[in-house]
Design an enzyme around this catalytic site. Structure first.
Site, PDB file in Angstrom:
ATOM      1  N   GLU A 262       0.881  -1.177   0.000  1.00 29.10           N
ATOM      2  CA  GLU A 262       0.000   0.000   0.000  1.00 29.10           C
ATOM      3  C   GLU A 262       0.910   1.216   0.000  1.00 29.10           C
ATOM      4  O   GLU A 262       1.547   1.514   1.018  1.00 29.10           O
ATOM      5  CB  GLU A 262      -0.887  -0.010   1.255  1.00 29.10           C
ATOM      6  CG  GLU A 262      -1.753  -1.245   1.409  1.00 29.10           C
ATOM      7  CD  GLU A 262      -2.903  -1.289   0.418  1.00 29.10           C
ATOM      8  OE1 GLU A 262      -3.262  -0.232  -0.130  1.00 29.10           O
ATOM      9  OE2 GLU A 262      -3.431  -2.388   0.184  1.00 29.10           O
TER      10      GLU A 262
ATOM     11  N   CYS B 237      -2.244   9.028   2.937  1.00 23.13           N
ATOM     12  CA  CYS B 237      -1.976   8.520   1.582  1.00 23.13           C
ATOM     13  C   CYS B 237      -3.068   8.962   0.626  1.00 23.13           C
ATOM     14  O   CYS B 237      -2.805   9.226  -0.540  1.00 23.13           O
ATOM     15  CB  CYS B 237      -1.844   7.004   1.599  1.00 23.13           C
ATOM     16  SG  CYS B 237      -3.246   6.179   2.370  1.00 23.13           S
TER      17      CYS B 237
HETATM   18  P1  NAD Z   1       8.685   4.709   4.325  1.00 23.76           P
HETATM   19  O1  NAD Z   1       8.575   3.909   3.083  1.00 23.76           O
HETATM   20  O2  NAD Z   1       9.866   5.590   4.471  1.00 23.76           O
HETATM   21  O3  NAD Z   1       8.685   3.759   5.613  1.00 23.76           O
HETATM   22  C1  NAD Z   1       7.632   2.869   5.871  1.00 23.76           C
HETATM   23  C2  NAD Z   1       8.140   1.728   6.729  1.00 23.76           C
HETATM   24  O4  NAD Z   1       9.072   0.951   5.988  1.00 23.76           O
HETATM   25  C3  NAD Z   1       8.865   2.162   7.992  1.00 23.76           C
HETATM   26  O5  NAD Z   1       8.475   1.312   9.046  1.00 23.76           O
HETATM   27  C4  NAD Z   1      10.328   1.939   7.635  1.00 23.76           C
HETATM   28  O6  NAD Z   1      11.172   1.708   8.747  1.00 23.76           O
HETATM   29  C5  NAD Z   1      10.227   0.697   6.785  1.00 23.76           C
HETATM   30  N1  NAD Z   1      11.364   0.461   5.880  1.00 23.76           N
HETATM   31  C6  NAD Z   1      12.229   1.366   5.352  1.00 23.76           C
HETATM   32  N2  NAD Z   1      13.109   0.730   4.545  1.00 23.76           N
HETATM   33  C7  NAD Z   1      12.786  -0.579   4.552  1.00 23.76           C
HETATM   34  C8  NAD Z   1      13.315  -1.738   3.913  1.00 23.76           C
HETATM   35  N3  NAD Z   1      14.361  -1.674   3.081  1.00 23.76           N
HETATM   36  N4  NAD Z   1      12.717  -2.925   4.129  1.00 23.76           N
HETATM   37  C9  NAD Z   1      11.634  -3.008   4.949  1.00 23.76           C
HETATM   38  N5  NAD Z   1      11.111  -1.954   5.601  1.00 23.76           N
HETATM   39  C10 NAD Z   1      11.670  -0.749   5.395  1.00 23.76           C
HETATM   40  O7  NAD Z   1       7.324   5.534   4.425  1.00 23.76           O
HETATM   41  P2  NAD Z   1       6.973   6.667   5.470  1.00 23.76           P
HETATM   42  O8  NAD Z   1       7.739   7.890   5.100  1.00 23.76           O
HETATM   43  O9  NAD Z   1       7.075   6.132   6.846  1.00 23.76           O
HETATM   44  O10 NAD Z   1       5.408   6.885   5.161  1.00 23.76           O
HETATM   45  C11 NAD Z   1       4.903   7.771   4.219  1.00 23.76           C
HETATM   46  C12 NAD Z   1       4.470   7.037   2.975  1.00 23.76           C
HETATM   47  O11 NAD Z   1       3.509   6.032   3.280  1.00 23.76           O
HETATM   48  C13 NAD Z   1       3.774   7.946   1.980  1.00 23.76           C
HETATM   49  O12 NAD Z   1       4.288   7.685   0.697  1.00 23.76           O
HETATM   50  C14 NAD Z   1       2.316   7.533   2.051  1.00 23.76           C
HETATM   51  O13 NAD Z   1       1.556   7.777   0.891  1.00 23.76           O
HETATM   52  C15 NAD Z   1       2.446   6.084   2.335  1.00 23.76           C
HETATM   53  N6  NAD Z   1       1.209   5.543   2.901  1.00 23.76           N
HETATM   54  C16 NAD Z   1       0.427   4.741   2.126  1.00 23.76           C
HETATM   55  C17 NAD Z   1      -0.783   4.265   2.621  1.00 23.76           C
HETATM   56  C18 NAD Z   1      -1.688   3.377   1.787  1.00 23.76           C
HETATM   57  O14 NAD Z   1      -2.577   2.751   2.355  1.00 23.76           O
HETATM   58  N7  NAD Z   1      -1.509   3.335   0.481  1.00 23.76           N
HETATM   59  C19 NAD Z   1      -1.161   4.592   3.914  1.00 23.76           C
HETATM   60  C20 NAD Z   1      -0.340   5.408   4.678  1.00 23.76           C
HETATM   61  C21 NAD Z   1       0.857   5.880   4.164  1.00 23.76           C
END
Ligand code: NAD
Length: 514
Positions: free
Chosen positions: A240, A274
């Protein structure tokens, strides 16, 4: 040579309030070995959880639902401490989680029931068919910081209801809510099938490596990395990801409702949703009127840190990095000719950015092409419905959209031409609160969906097909050895009759007819 003990946590992570920078907690930065050990413990506990069946699991999930309601204030306190959300926004996360736990607890028995499909052909009629749902033993749920309690609660309940054990890896920016979520499960004395691991990207990567199914919510950038790793491991994942949701305001819309709905849809949680409205297309005849109303609504927003007073509408951005993205999008737009109607700059305190409306923007600008994830609403005038649809679809993202119109038929016609996973007509976010609808992004906004009624539970299961003879069996089936001409003629005759239509069933192929 000194060696590092991989079972020992590296330096702890400090959690800070984004409004004033104060440290509100610390969590361990779990090493891959600690993640692996947690997954081993979950794997050991999971069979008993699965064996409880949906009815047995329901008991614990409903007790947890009660805990969520009883602890709603405590949850809001923790969410607010690590995000600085207004009290209203922080207060929604606990009850929303309770709603989802209750829904999956109560429906799981029905969702998990075996299916008995009708055989597709008389040739296979002698078999009774069953599809049974068996959970992936351990599901990893990796979440972002924008709804630190609510986001894990979207995906954990259906996984638990399916009989899986769950390892939560919350964002390193806001891990305290995830820790509390799991603590609640422990406080009610539930079986040890829900655990949390804290840390940054390395810890998340270790989760991907150790679990059996990955449920990821976060940026498109990280989603790509996870998809690559899951591909190498041939491990299922559901992603997502980011969005750039368009709002289309048609000339026949209730402009007051549209201006209120879009102000809320764009500014809720400081735009860090999001499915935030991130760009607005307005039909020319109502553009000036709509812009005036929207601007007034945005200007009236009260921004600040309100403790438990419910005094403010909009809080701070979660991190300085997020603030920098928002500022860059606005500055680049202005440098390329855009006009700030209101807001347009950081307030100078913490990570606050003033709620912003931009005009004179176009599709070459980063504020339209990239996900902003902040309190900005770029507004574009369009000639007609067709131009609005074309521009809304001119994006790498396809999460959701809103359409505002007084004519439901027209709005539905527009909705069906948008390349997005959900469209809300005359409302923002409403698909998210309907758990019987699938929520998922098209294009680079994701792979797979969450929710969708039974689909949410089935996605955490491997479906197993079982065939059982429906009638008494003989010593041999028709196709078994030995083969012979007589057997071939007989078997192929039957096969032809069940796989063809019309006269062909009887061995006749009429010339010139299809
Ligand atoms: P991010 O991708 O930076 O981090 C998300 C999670 O992934 C964190 O827990 C992080 O520690 C982890 N992570 C980072 N690198 C990783 C790796 N290599 N392997 C596994 N896990 C890893 O996102 P963010 O900045 O925390 O959140 C914002 C983003 O989330 C925005 O793009 C937003 O649109 C999206 N979002 C999407 C939805 C949806 O339902 N589509 C909902 C909420 C947020």
């Amino acid at each position: 040579m000194t060696s590092v003990d991989p079972t020992v946590n590296r330096a702890d992570i400090e959690v800070r309030n984004p409004a004033d920078g104060r440290v509100v907690g610390t969590v361990p930065n779990d090493s891959p070995d600690i993640v692996a050990a947690k997954v081993r413990a979950l794997r050991a506990a999971q069979p008993e959880w699965e064996a409880l069946g949906p009815k047995g699991r329901k008991v614990w999930m409903l007790r947890y639902q009660d805990w969520l309601i009883d602890n709603a204030g405590r949850i809001a306190d923790v969410v607010q401490a690590e995000t600085s959300k207004p009290r209203m926004d922080a207060s929604i996360e606990g009850p929303a989680a309770a709603d989802i736990f209750g829904f999956y607890a109560r429906r799981a028995e029905r969702f998990m029931a075996d299916r008995h499909p009708t055989p597709h052909s008389p040739a296979v009629f002698p078999k009774r068919l069953a599809v049974v749902y068996r959970p992936y033993p351990v599901v990893g749920v990796i979440t972002p910081w924008n709804f630190p309690f609510g986001m894990p609660a979207l995906d954990i309940p259906p996984a638990l209801a399916a009989g899986a054990a769950v390892l939560l890896k919350p964002s390193e920016v806001t891990p305290l809510s995830g820790v509390l979520l799991v603590q609640g499960w422990k406080e009610i004395g539930a079986p040890p099938v829900l655990e949390v691991t804290t840390g940054a990207g390395g810890t998340g990567a270790a989760v991907v490596d150790s679990v059996d199914y990955v449920q990821f919510t976060g940026s498109t950038h990280t989603g790509r990395i996870i998809a690559q790793r899951a591909g190498e491991l041939l491990k299922p994942c559901s992603l997502e990801l980011g969005g750039k949701d368009a709002a289309i305001v048609l000339a026949d819309a209730d402009l007051d409702r549209a201006a209120h709905g879009i102000a809320w849809g764009g500014m809720f949680n400081s735009g860090q949703v999001c499915i935030s409205v991130e760009r607005v297309y307005v039909e020319a005849p109502v553009y000036d009127d709509f812009l005036a109303k929207l601007t007034r609504n945005v200007e009236e927003l009260r921004q600040g840190q309100d403790g438990d007073s419910f005094r403010f509408d909009v809080g701070a951005l979660a991190t300085p990095a997020q603030l920098a993205v928002v500022k860059r999008h606005v500055d680049e737009a202005v440098a390329a000719g855009a006009t700030v109607v209101t807001g347009g700059r950081p307030t100078g305190v913490g990570n606050f950015f003033a709620p912003t409306v931009l005009v004179d923007v176009d599709h070459s600008m980063s504020c339209i092409r990239e996900e902003t994830f902040g309190p900005t609403l770029p507004v574009i005038k369009v000639a007609d419905e067709a131009e609005a649809i074309r521009l809304a679809n001119d994006s790498e993202f396809g999460l959701s959209a809103t359409v505002w119109s007084g004519n439901k038929t027209r709005a539905a016609r527009v909705a069906r031409q948008l390349e997005v996973g959900a469209v809300n007509i005359n409302d923002a976010f409403s698909n998210l609160f309907n758990f019987t609808l699938p929520m998922g992004g098209w294009k680079t906004s994701g792979i797979g969906t969450r929710f969708g009624g039974a689909a949410a539970v089935h996605k955490y299961c491997r479906s197993q097909a079982i065939t059982t003879p429906r009638i008494p069996t003989t010593q041999k089936e028709l196709l078994w050895y030995p083969y012979s001409r007589r057997k071939a003629l007989f078997t192929l005759g039957i096969l032809r009759s069940v796989t063809s239509r019309g006269l062909r069933k009887f061995g006749v192929s009429p010339r010139g007819r299809q």
